[in-house]
Write an enzyme that holds these catalytic residues in place. Structure first.
Site, PDB file in Angstrom:
ATOM      1  N   ASP A 147       0.824  -1.214   0.000  1.00  0.00           N
ATOM      2  CA  ASP A 147       0.000   0.000   0.000  1.00  0.00           C
ATOM      3  C   ASP A 147       0.856   1.261   0.000  1.00  0.00           C
ATOM      4  O   ASP A 147       0.444   2.300  -0.510  1.00  0.00           O
ATOM      5  CB  ASP A 147      -0.889   0.030   1.252  1.00  0.00           C
ATOM      6  CG  ASP A 147      -2.168  -0.767   1.081  1.00  0.00           C
ATOM      7  OD1 ASP A 147      -2.233  -1.591   0.151  1.00  0.00           O
ATOM      8  OD2 ASP A 147      -3.095  -0.572   1.888  1.00  0.00           O
ATOM      9  N   LEU A 208     -12.928   7.428  -0.904  1.00  0.00           N
ATOM     10  CA  LEU A 208     -13.864   7.783   0.161  1.00  0.00           C
ATOM     11  C   LEU A 208     -14.698   6.570   0.549  1.00  0.00           C
ATOM     12  O   LEU A 208     -15.780   6.332   0.015  1.00  0.00           O
ATOM     13  CB  LEU A 208     -14.767   8.940  -0.286  1.00  0.00           C
ATOM     14  CG  LEU A 208     -14.041  10.195  -0.805  1.00  0.00           C
ATOM     15  CD1 LEU A 208     -15.042  11.264  -1.208  1.00  0.00           C
ATOM     16  CD2 LEU A 208     -13.056  10.728   0.235  1.00  0.00           C
ATOM     17  N   GLY A 211     -12.706   3.883   5.532  1.00  0.00           N
ATOM     18  CA  GLY A 211     -11.412   4.542   5.628  1.00  0.00           C
ATOM     19  C   GLY A 211     -11.308   5.446   4.415  1.00  0.00           C
ATOM     20  O   GLY A 211     -11.747   5.072   3.326  1.00  0.00           O
ATOM     21  N   ARG A 284     -24.582   6.491   4.479  1.00  0.00           N
ATOM     22  CA  ARG A 284     -25.974   6.304   4.064  1.00  0.00           C
ATOM     23  C   ARG A 284     -26.943   6.562   5.219  1.00  0.00           C
ATOM     24  O   ARG A 284     -27.995   7.187   5.033  1.00  0.00           O
ATOM     25  CB  ARG A 284     -26.171   4.892   3.498  1.00  0.00           C
ATOM     26  CG  ARG A 284     -25.431   4.641   2.194  1.00  0.00           C
ATOM     27  CD  ARG A 284     -25.358   3.172   1.860  1.00  0.00           C
ATOM     28  NE  ARG A 284     -24.567   2.434   2.839  1.00  0.00           N
ATOM     29  CZ  ARG A 284     -24.248   1.149   2.720  1.00  0.00           C
ATOM     30  NH1 ARG A 284     -24.662   0.468   1.661  1.00  0.00           N
ATOM     31  NH2 ARG A 284     -23.527   0.545   3.642  1.00  0.00           N
TER      32      ARG A 284
END
Length: 394
Positions: A147, A208, A211, A284
């Site tokens: 990463d 987005l 995390g 949401r």
């Protein structure tokens, strides 16, 4: 044609995809969830939209890897395991030791384990899976995809903290970033969609999800990113605080009479959207309740505020912006969120096409024809990036 297995392992999950390369066709994909518990769930999608699901005890990582390879054969996804010619593994922390993905040897595996103090929740497990798959698939190249390697191109001005430099030199205290494989994939894919070389663009990618992180890409390389020494830094996230005055951390630990690790745990798991809204870390849920709960509306507003601030600073850093890319859960699916962010970026020439923006997790350009900045949705695909690196290196 070659079959490449991409592994994305966490402490309690094992996500996987099997690709036919170089065509990049997904042969099968799935995951093992709730690892270590008595009701672990194995799922797979393969063939002509065939699906498989079973619940059983998968209490160790060895059992998980063995179960995966066994089911690949039993479901007819592969006839023999020797059809798999390479395995790629997501590894969160590569530190300064790994500036690129690499074929793993014993020395490199030891180094990944040594770097566990920089990524204690991920590196030990991911290194262990490399060891397991090496034993289960002898002679098959195992490639680690880090990463952090996408951020090896950051300049010292952007990765160093303003602390005594002996701490960097002795302990490696610096910004490493995270989500690099996702940002790398969507940056390259956005350039392909636009038909413009990545090297000629000033691009900002917005990952987005629960995390969340933001990366500035210029001349084909990452120049800065919002996450820091750990993924706790940067913008407000689902349960992570993002940037915070460290003196406040010490102050709260003292007031709450808790240890520093306990305070860090609060910042990682009880803060962010959850902490502000006092309801949920899920965007949401907050959007559904924003009209009736001021705290939900405030959490959403703070999230947008933090994103816009980072984007603005990166536009200044690169002296402009050509392309803005949304990816990951909320970035791919949140049309209202994208609109709110882009509205505040109008001063940079960002203008959305409302109709084009009204989609979920669909690869497309969503900026208006007269927008000075191209805005895209690019669903992330870390596993494909991993498979590509395996093919490039093995």
């Amino acid at each position: 044609m070659e079959k490449i297995l991409a592994i994305n392992a966490g402490s309690s999950t094992l996500k996987w995809q099997l690709f036919e390369m170089p065509s990049e066709t997904v042969i099968a994909k799935g995951m093992i969830d709730r690892l270590g518990l008595s009701d672990s769930v194995f799922t797979a999608k393969y063939g002509d939209n065939q699906k498989f699901k079973e619940v059983q005890d998968v209490t160790t990582h060895e059992m998980a890897a063995t179960l995966l390879l066994t089911r690949l054969k039993e479901l007819g996804i592969v006839s023999h395991l020797d059809e798999i010619t390479g395995v790629g593994h997501r590894v969160v922390g590569g530190g300064e030791a790994f500036s690129d993905s690499m074929v793993i040897n014993p020395v490199a595996l030891d180094e990944i384990n040594r770097l566990a103090e920089y990524a204690p929740l991920h590196n030990p497990t991911q290194a262990y899976y490399i060891k397991i798959f090496t034993a289960l698939l002898p002679g098959v190249p195992q490639v680690a995809v880090f990463d952090t390697s996408f951020y090896s191109t950051l300049a010292p001005e952007n990765y160093l903290y303003s602390i005594p430099q002996e701490y960097y030199q002795t302990f490696g205290a610096r910004k490493y970033g995270a989500h690099g494989t996702s940002h790398r994939y969507v940056a390259h894919r956005a350039a392909e969609i636009l038909g413009t070389p990545l090297e000629s663009q000033k691009m900002i990618t917005l990952h987005l999800g629960s995390g969340a992180s933001i990366t500035a890409v210029q001349d084909g390389h990452a120049v800065d990113t919002s996450m820091g020494f750990t993924p706790l830094a940067g913008i407000t996230m689902g349960t992570r605080s993002g940037d915070i005055d460290v003196s406040l951390v010490a102050f709260l630990a003292k007031k709450l009479e808790i240890t520093m690790p306990e305070m860090i745990d609060i910042l990682n798991h009880k803060s962010g959207l959850l902490g502000i809204s006092e309801l949920s870390p899920d965007m949401r849920d907050l959007e559904e309740t924003a009209a009736t709960r001021p705290q939900s509306a405030l959490a959403l507003s703070i999230f947008v505020n933090r994103v816009v601030k980072y984007v603005g600073s990166y536009v200044a850093l690169m002296n402009g912006i050509d392309t803005l890319v949304f990816t990951a859960g909320s970035g791919e699916n949140g049309s209202e969120l994208r609109a709110d962010i882009c509205k505040q970026l109008a001063c940079f020439g960002v203008k959305l096409d409302e109709e084009k923006n009204n989609v979920r997790s669909q690869e497309r350009i969503i900026s208006a024809d007269d927008s000075k900045v191209k805005v895209l949705i690019v669903p992330t695909n870390e596993e494909l990036m991993i498979a590509r690196d395996v093919m490039r290196l093995k």
